[in-house]
Design a protein around this motif. Structure first.
Motif, PDB file in Angstrom:
ATOM      1  N   PRO A  64     -18.031  -0.439  -3.377  1.00 14.91           N
ATOM      2  CA  PRO A  64     -17.743   0.700  -2.480  1.00 14.91           C
ATOM      3  C   PRO A  64     -16.315   1.220  -2.631  1.00 14.91           C
ATOM      4  O   PRO A  64     -16.070   2.413  -2.598  1.00 14.91           O
ATOM      5  CB  PRO A  64     -17.970   0.117  -1.083  1.00 14.91           C
ATOM      6  N   ARG A  96      -1.308   0.345  -5.472  1.00 17.80           N
ATOM      7  CA  ARG A  96      -0.147  -0.290  -4.853  1.00 17.80           C
ATOM      8  C   ARG A  96       1.123   0.418  -5.302  1.00 17.80           C
ATOM      9  O   ARG A  96       1.182   0.945  -6.415  1.00 17.80           O
ATOM     10  CB  ARG A  96      -0.055  -1.764  -5.259  1.00 17.80           C
ATOM     11  N   ALA A 141      -5.360  -2.097   8.238  1.00 17.59           N
ATOM     12  CA  ALA A 141      -5.453  -1.659   6.844  1.00 17.59           C
ATOM     13  C   ALA A 141      -4.274  -0.782   6.445  1.00 17.59           C
ATOM     14  O   ALA A 141      -3.954  -0.667   5.266  1.00 17.59           O
ATOM     15  CB  ALA A 141      -6.767  -0.930   6.605  1.00 17.59           C
ATOM     16  N   ARG A 163      -2.700  -9.325  11.265  1.00 16.04           N
ATOM     17  CA  ARG A 163      -3.698 -10.081  10.482  1.00 16.04           C
ATOM     18  C   ARG A 163      -3.929 -11.446  11.148  1.00 16.04           C
ATOM     19  O   ARG A 163      -5.044 -11.911  11.278  1.00 16.04           O
ATOM     20  CB  ARG A 163      -3.195 -10.243   9.049  1.00 16.04           C
ATOM     21  N   ARG A 189      -4.314 -10.036   1.236  1.00 17.28           N
ATOM     22  CA  ARG A 189      -4.753  -8.793   1.876  1.00 17.28           C
ATOM     23  C   ARG A 189      -6.232  -8.542   1.653  1.00 17.28           C
ATOM     24  O   ARG A 189      -6.712  -7.405   1.769  1.00 17.28           O
ATOM     25  CB  ARG A 189      -3.945  -7.633   1.292  1.00 17.28           C
ATOM     26  N   LEU A 243      -7.951   0.075  -6.277  1.00 17.27           N
ATOM     27  CA  LEU A 243      -6.882  -0.142  -5.298  1.00 17.27           C
ATOM     28  C   LEU A 243      -5.583   0.396  -5.880  1.00 17.27           C
ATOM     29  O   LEU A 243      -5.373   0.299  -7.089  1.00 17.27           O
ATOM     30  CB  LEU A 243      -6.696  -1.636  -5.018  1.00 17.27           C
ATOM     31  N   PRO A 263     -14.630  -6.926  -5.139  1.00 15.62           N
ATOM     32  CA  PRO A 263     -15.047  -5.755  -4.364  1.00 15.62           C
ATOM     33  C   PRO A 263     -14.383  -5.712  -2.994  1.00 15.62           C
ATOM     34  O   PRO A 263     -14.265  -4.639  -2.399  1.00 15.62           O
ATOM     35  CB  PRO A 263     -16.561  -5.945  -4.216  1.00 15.62           C
ATOM     36  N   PHE A 264     -13.962  -6.872  -2.490  1.00 13.70           N
ATOM     37  CA  PHE A 264     -13.292  -6.920  -1.178  1.00 13.70           C
ATOM     38  C   PHE A 264     -11.790  -7.121  -1.352  1.00 13.70           C
ATOM     39  O   PHE A 264     -11.120  -7.598  -0.443  1.00 13.70           O
ATOM     40  CB  PHE A 264     -13.857  -8.074  -0.346  1.00 13.70           C
ATOM     41  N   CYS A 298     -10.205  -8.173   2.177  1.00 12.76           N
ATOM     42  CA  CYS A 298     -10.911  -7.541   3.299  1.00 12.76           C
ATOM     43  C   CYS A 298     -11.192  -8.567   4.390  1.00 12.76           C
ATOM     44  O   CYS A 298     -11.819  -9.595   4.152  1.00 12.76           O
ATOM     45  CB  CYS A 298     -12.233  -6.957   2.818  1.00 12.76           C
ATOM     46  N   ILE A 299     -10.759  -8.246   5.584  1.00 12.06           N
ATOM     47  CA  ILE A 299     -10.944  -9.192   6.685  1.00 12.06           C
ATOM     48  C   ILE A 299     -12.401  -9.215   7.144  1.00 12.06           C
ATOM     49  O   ILE A 299     -12.854 -10.154   7.776  1.00 12.06           O
ATOM     50  CB  ILE A 299      -9.977  -8.836   7.843  1.00 12.06           C
ATOM     51  N   LYS A 301       0.866  -1.174   0.000  1.00 20.09           N
ATOM     52  CA  LYS A 301       0.000   0.000   0.000  1.00 20.09           C
ATOM     53  C   LYS A 301       0.910   1.233   0.000  1.00 20.09           C
ATOM     54  O   LYS A 301       1.902   1.260   0.724  1.00 20.09           O
ATOM     55  CB  LYS A 301      -0.847   0.002   1.263  1.00 20.09           C
ATOM     56  N   TRP A 356       1.983  -6.003   9.640  1.00 19.52           N
ATOM     57  CA  TRP A 356       0.687  -6.382   9.063  1.00 19.52           C
ATOM     58  C   TRP A 356       0.441  -7.875   9.274  1.00 19.52           C
ATOM     59  O   TRP A 356      -0.628  -8.287   9.722  1.00 19.52           O
ATOM     60  CB  TRP A 356       0.636  -6.055   7.567  1.00 19.52           C
TER      61      TRP A 356
HETATM   62  C1  HEM Z   1     -19.298  -3.821   1.796  1.00 23.49           C
HETATM   63  C2  HEM Z   1     -18.416  -3.653   2.774  1.00 23.49           C
HETATM   64  C3  HEM Z   1     -16.910  -3.689   2.587  1.00 23.49           C
HETATM   65  C4  HEM Z   1     -16.163  -3.581   1.438  1.00 23.49           C
HETATM   66  C5  HEM Z   1     -16.636  -3.412  -0.004  1.00 23.49           C
HETATM   67  C6  HEM Z   1     -14.762  -3.675   1.833  1.00 23.49           C
HETATM   68  C7  HEM Z   1     -13.698  -3.623   0.947  1.00 23.49           C
HETATM   69  C8  HEM Z   1     -12.374  -3.726   1.319  1.00 23.49           C
HETATM   70  C9  HEM Z   1     -11.257  -3.672   0.395  1.00 23.49           C
HETATM   71  C10 HEM Z   1     -11.348  -3.464  -1.122  1.00 23.49           C
HETATM   72  C11 HEM Z   1     -10.122  -3.821   1.111  1.00 23.49           C
HETATM   73  C12 HEM Z   1      -8.680  -3.801   0.576  1.00 23.49           C
HETATM   74  C13 HEM Z   1      -8.110  -2.403   0.663  1.00 23.49           C
HETATM   75  C14 HEM Z   1      -6.674  -2.349   0.143  1.00 23.49           C
HETATM   76  O1  HEM Z   1      -6.004  -3.371   0.094  1.00 23.49           O
HETATM   77  O2  HEM Z   1      -6.213  -1.243  -0.195  1.00 23.49           O
HETATM   78  C15 HEM Z   1     -10.504  -3.974   2.502  1.00 23.49           C
HETATM   79  C16 HEM Z   1      -9.612  -4.169   3.540  1.00 23.49           C
HETATM   80  C17 HEM Z   1      -9.997  -4.232   4.852  1.00 23.49           C
HETATM   81  N1  HEM Z   1     -11.284  -4.235   5.349  1.00 23.49           N
HETATM   82 FE1  HEM Z   1     -12.993  -4.113   4.273  1.00 23.49          FE
HETATM   83  N2  HEM Z   1     -14.693  -3.821   3.196  1.00 23.49           N
HETATM   84  C18 HEM Z   1     -15.983  -3.850   3.694  1.00 23.49           C
HETATM   85  C19 HEM Z   1     -16.362  -4.011   5.005  1.00 23.49           C
HETATM   86  C20 HEM Z   1     -15.502  -4.169   6.051  1.00 23.49           C
HETATM   87  C21 HEM Z   1     -15.904  -4.379   7.425  1.00 23.49           C
HETATM   88  C22 HEM Z   1     -17.360  -4.480   7.898  1.00 23.49           C
HETATM   89  C23 HEM Z   1     -14.744  -4.464   8.163  1.00 23.49           C
HETATM   90  C24 HEM Z   1     -14.552  -4.662   9.632  1.00 23.49           C
HETATM   91  C25 HEM Z   1     -15.497  -4.845  10.502  1.00 23.49           C
HETATM   92  C26 HEM Z   1     -13.627  -4.318   7.251  1.00 23.49           C
HETATM   93  C27 HEM Z   1     -12.294  -4.338   7.614  1.00 23.49           C
HETATM   94  C28 HEM Z   1     -11.233  -4.291   6.735  1.00 23.49           C
HETATM   95  C29 HEM Z   1      -9.819  -4.336   7.141  1.00 23.49           C
HETATM   96  C30 HEM Z   1      -9.298  -4.361   8.574  1.00 23.49           C
HETATM   97  C31 HEM Z   1      -9.050  -4.317   5.968  1.00 23.49           C
HETATM   98  C32 HEM Z   1      -7.531  -4.361   5.850  1.00 23.49           C
HETATM   99  C33 HEM Z   1      -7.073  -5.797   5.713  1.00 23.49           C
HETATM  100  C34 HEM Z   1      -5.569  -5.915   5.525  1.00 23.49           C
HETATM  101  O3  HEM Z   1      -4.952  -4.936   5.078  1.00 23.49           O
HETATM  102  O4  HEM Z   1      -5.040  -6.992   5.810  1.00 23.49           O
HETATM  103  N3  HEM Z   1     -14.116  -4.142   5.974  1.00 23.49           N
HETATM  104  N4  HEM Z   1     -11.873  -3.914   2.600  1.00 23.49           N
END
Ligand code: HEM
Length: 306
Positions: free
Chosen positions: A179, A185, A141, A152, A252, A183, A246-247, A254-255, A126, A148
């Motif tokens: 949402p 990098r 994040a 994690r 890495r 991304l 999307p996640f 989304c957790i 990142k 990290w």
């Molecule tokens: C629709 C809902 C959500 C979407 C679309 C979403 C999407 C994402 C995405 C795309 C990333 C990667 C970001 C990156 O690498 O630059 C991410 C990372 C993360 N998300 Fe979500 N997220 C959502 C909900 C949540 C929720 C509810 C939580 C916690 C309760 C959460 C916690 C995290 C965390 C902690 C990371 C970082 C993980 C890491 O770097 O190892 N997210 N999310």
């Protein structure tokens, strides 16, 4: 003797000033131009580098302009949500780059390469965020490397819910309206990615929303809301490519993704048990990104008690 001290001090000041001036010149001009030459040599296209701001001024002007009026429900949302990135794709095609200030950011539209970037988490990191952002929101994040990995590992079990049934409707919503629209990098050493040689200092962009809206990947109904496309599971719909993320994807990812899906399902179930709802005529379609994608003027619904 005094003259010698004075001239030494003057010389030291002049030396420090020249080193500083050289590094500023390198940062704002020489290095960006060198990176630009390297990218163009490989067939990548983009705007010519503009001193210091790159494409940022044009981006903020375009964003302000498109955000000033809503669109129709049937309109393509890319020109409104990511106006400059969309324009750049129209003009320069998929093999393009954009200037985030003095740093070029290369767009990666090939799902195979998206997979490679997201798998090699320790090579594609990142980008370093503003220290103020770190101060306000420091956590998993924003961590990298060993810190990290450690965090994690500790947090993972808390989010490890039983695998949920794929929810076609939510997936289709997340495909059309991810949402997180893209991304970014950063690489810290010269890196080979597919046929590209990326020099240190270049950023890599994985344009989630553009891949989710790519006709070549999803077919002619790409712009339509068709949850049925997920009826035989994710891998069938994506042809096993990293074209729906999307996640994010890989180590890495989304957790909170299972939690977010469960939460959305519960909220929907609770509303549908008590109400029927439809879109209000006062709703104006104006998707916009303010950190995440959202309706600029709210989601106006008419709820009727059952
Ligand atoms: C629709 C809902 C959500 C979407 C679309 C979403 C999407 C994402 C995405 C795309 C990333 C990667 C970001 C990156 O690498 O630059 C991410 C990372 C993360 N998300 Fe979500 N997220 C959502 C909900 C949540 C929720 C509810 C939580 C916690 C309760 C959460 C916690 C995290 C965390 C902690 C990371 C970082 C993980 C890491 O770097 O190892 N997210 N999310």
């Amino acid at each position: 003797m005094e003259i010698t001290y004075k001239s030494f001090a003057l010389f030291a000041c002049a030396l420090i000033l020249s080193i500083w001036a050289w590094s500023v010149l390198n940062w704002v001009w020489l290095r960006p131009k060198k990176l630009e030459r390297c990218l163009r040599k490989q067939g990548l296209k983009g705007n010519s580098y503009r001193l210091l701001y790159g494409d940022l001024k044009e981006n903020s002007m375009m964003t302000k302009e498109v955000n000033s009026r809503p669109i129709n429900l049937s309109d393509d949302i890319l020109p409104r949500v990511i106006p400059l990135s969309h324009k750049s794709a129209v003009i320069h095609g998929n093999n393009s780059f954009m200037w985030l200030g003095p740093r070029p950011r290369v767009n990666i539209m090939d799902p195979e390469l998206v997979k490679e970037v997201l798998s090699l988490n320790f090579n594609y990191k990142k980008p370093k965020s503003n220290p103020l952002v770190k101060f306000l929101a420091n956590g998993l994040a924003s961590h990298d490397d060993e810190l990290w990995a450690k965090h994690r590992k500790i947090i993972n079990p808390a989010f490890h819910l039983e695998k949920l049934k794929v929810t076609m409707i939510l997936y289709e919503v997340l495909r059309l309206y991810p949402p997180v629209v893209q991304l970014t990098r950063a690489i810290y050493e010269d890196t080979k990615l597919g046929g590209l040689s990326l020099p240190t200092g270049v950023l890599v962009c994985l344009p989630i929303m553009r891949l989710h809206h790519d006709r070549d990947i999803w077919g002619d109904d790409v712009k339509e809301f068709n949850p049925e496309r997920f009826s035989e599971g994710l891998s069938k719909a994506t042809k096993k490519q990293v074209s729906f993320f999307p996640f994010s994807w890989g180590p890495r990812v989304c957790i909170g993704q299972n939690f977010a899906m469960l939460e959305a399902k519960m909220a929907m179930a609770m509303i549908l048990q008590r109400f029927s709802f439809e879109l209000s005529p006062s709703y104006t379609h104006a998707p916009v990104t303010v950190l995440t994608l959202r309706p600029q003027h709210g989601a106006h619904l008419i709820l009727k008690k059952l």
